[in-house]
Scaffold this active site. Structure first.
Site, short mmCIF file in Angstrom:
data_model
loop_
_atom_site.label_atom_id
_atom_site.label_comp_id
_atom_site.label_asym_id
_atom_site.label_seq_id
_atom_site.Cartn_x
_atom_site.Cartn_y
_atom_site.Cartn_z
N GLY A 167 0.81 -1.20 0.00
CA GLY A 167 0.00 0.00 0.00
C GLY A 167 0.85 1.25 0.00
CB CYS A 168 0.04 4.76 -0.86
SG CYS A 168 -1.52 4.95 0.03
CE1 TYR A 169 -0.58 8.30 4.58
CE2 TYR A 169 -2.61 7.01 4.52
CZ TYR A 169 -1.97 8.23 4.58
OH TYR A 169 -2.71 9.39 4.63
CD GLU A 206 4.97 6.38 -0.97
OE1 GLU A 206 5.95 5.66 -0.78
OE2 GLU A 206 3.80 5.98 -0.84
#
Length: 347
Positions: free
Chosen positions: A148-150, A313
């Site tokens: 996932g992103c986090y 990011e």
């Protein structure tokens, strides 16, 4: 040429996949699915792709996904696990950008995503799609559950401090204070992400518990080789793209003589998409916009016992679609930068 299918091509991660793959020299986009938009040209929905993507959306039933070499799922949670077994049986590699194959424990998946896992037998086989940690396993995999992103930002920010059982920091008091732009919520109509609601505003959410927490804990514990504990608080910021994670770790007595700047520089020296900034830097989200790059800065205020790690990011690229292309490159033995050597956008 690698024949690629994309299931769910109308969301933000779907269009990012299309943008990146359209310029990839070893890829041909064979099918892009959408039940609602079947028959519509992709470039009609996304004019930015005119002249680059010349295919139309099709329904999953009409798309010949079994003739693809790899299928990306840029879909809501629960879709990939329903279709993956049949594709894998046909010899198609599967890369899921949702959460269906991230968590190893089906009970944890059901707890956080409020649905039963329909193919728990595949969870043991699925490889977690974080290249900087699982590069060798990814290369030999046929099923990937993308990070996932986090979780990408938090794990890469803490990786050099925890890897291989290092005893440099206290592992039971870690803190991740993370901020994301509104595109992280997806391309759907929701009051909380309307411009009038999210603009000129800043708020925390998921403080009682966020579904990325068990993924982060699972990843960090695997990296360390022992359980870790972390407080994770995400925030919504008035940005379209970008994640900024500020990580706090208390230095143990055994780590007080460590040169942490050097530790991070040496760990990431060979990584094509991790940039350890010069000492004292404060990386900005716009410095990675549109790129697959993560930028990390290491701080030790007053040379004390608290370490502060700053990580930025693009949540749609390194946090999702770009990282998925990076993983695809590894799976097919291609140069890792192929299709991803993009300079960030400024302003």
């Amino acid at each position: 040429m690698i024949k690629v299918g994309i299931v769910g091509g109308t969301g933000y991660t779907g269009v990012e996949l299309l943008r990146l793959l359209s310029r990839h020299h070893d890829v041909t986009i064979q099918a892009v699915t959408s039940r609602k938009e079947a028959g519509m040209k992709v470039s009609e929905m996304f004019p930015s792709l005119r002249g680059f993507v010349d295919v139309a959306f099709s329904t999953p039933e009409e798309a010949d996904l079994k003739s693809c070499d790899v299928v990306f799922f840029a879909t809501p949670h629960g879709v990939a696990m329903a279709q993956a077994p049949e594709l894998l049986a046909a010899g198609v590699k599967v890369i899921d950008l949702a959460a269906d194959f991230r968590l190893k424990d089906p009970a944890e998946f059901q707890k956080w995503y409020a649905m039963e896992h329909t193919c728990p037998d595949l969870l043991a086989e699925a490889v977690y799609g974080l290249a900087e940690v699982n590069r060798d396993a990814i290369a030999g995999a046929r099923l990937i559950g993308m990070a996932g992103c986090y979780p990408t930002s938090v794990q890469l920010g803490l990786l050099p401090l925890l890897e291989n059982g290092k005893a440099l920091i206290e592992t039971q008091t870690l803190i991740a204070d993370c901020k994301s732009g509104v595109s992280g919520a997806g391309r759907k109509a929701e009051v909380g992400t309307l411009f009038a609601e999210a603009g000129d505003n800043f708020k925390a959410y998921g403080v009682k518990g966020h579904r990325h927490l068990p993924e982060i804990m699972q990843g960090l514990s695997a990296i360390h080789g022992a359980p870790v504990a972390l407080t994770f608080v995400p925030h919504l910021t008035p940005l379209i793209r970008g994640i900024h994670s500020t990580l706090y770790a208390r230095i143990r007595p055994e780590g007080r003589e460590t040169d942490f700047q050097k530790l991070f520089e040496e760990r990431y020296a060979g990584e094509p998409f991790v940039d350890v900034m010069p000492a004292g830097s404060t990386p900005e989200t716009r410095s990675v916009r549109g790129s697959n790059m993560v930028r990390i800065a290491v701080h030790r205020p007053g040379n004390g016992d608290l370490l502060v790690i700053l990580v930025v990011e693009d949540n749609l690229v390194k946090g999702a679609s770009g990282q998925a292309v990076q993983v695809m490159n590894l799976m097919f033995g291609l140069p890792e930068r192929q299709g991803l050597d993009v300079v960030p956008l400024l302003p």
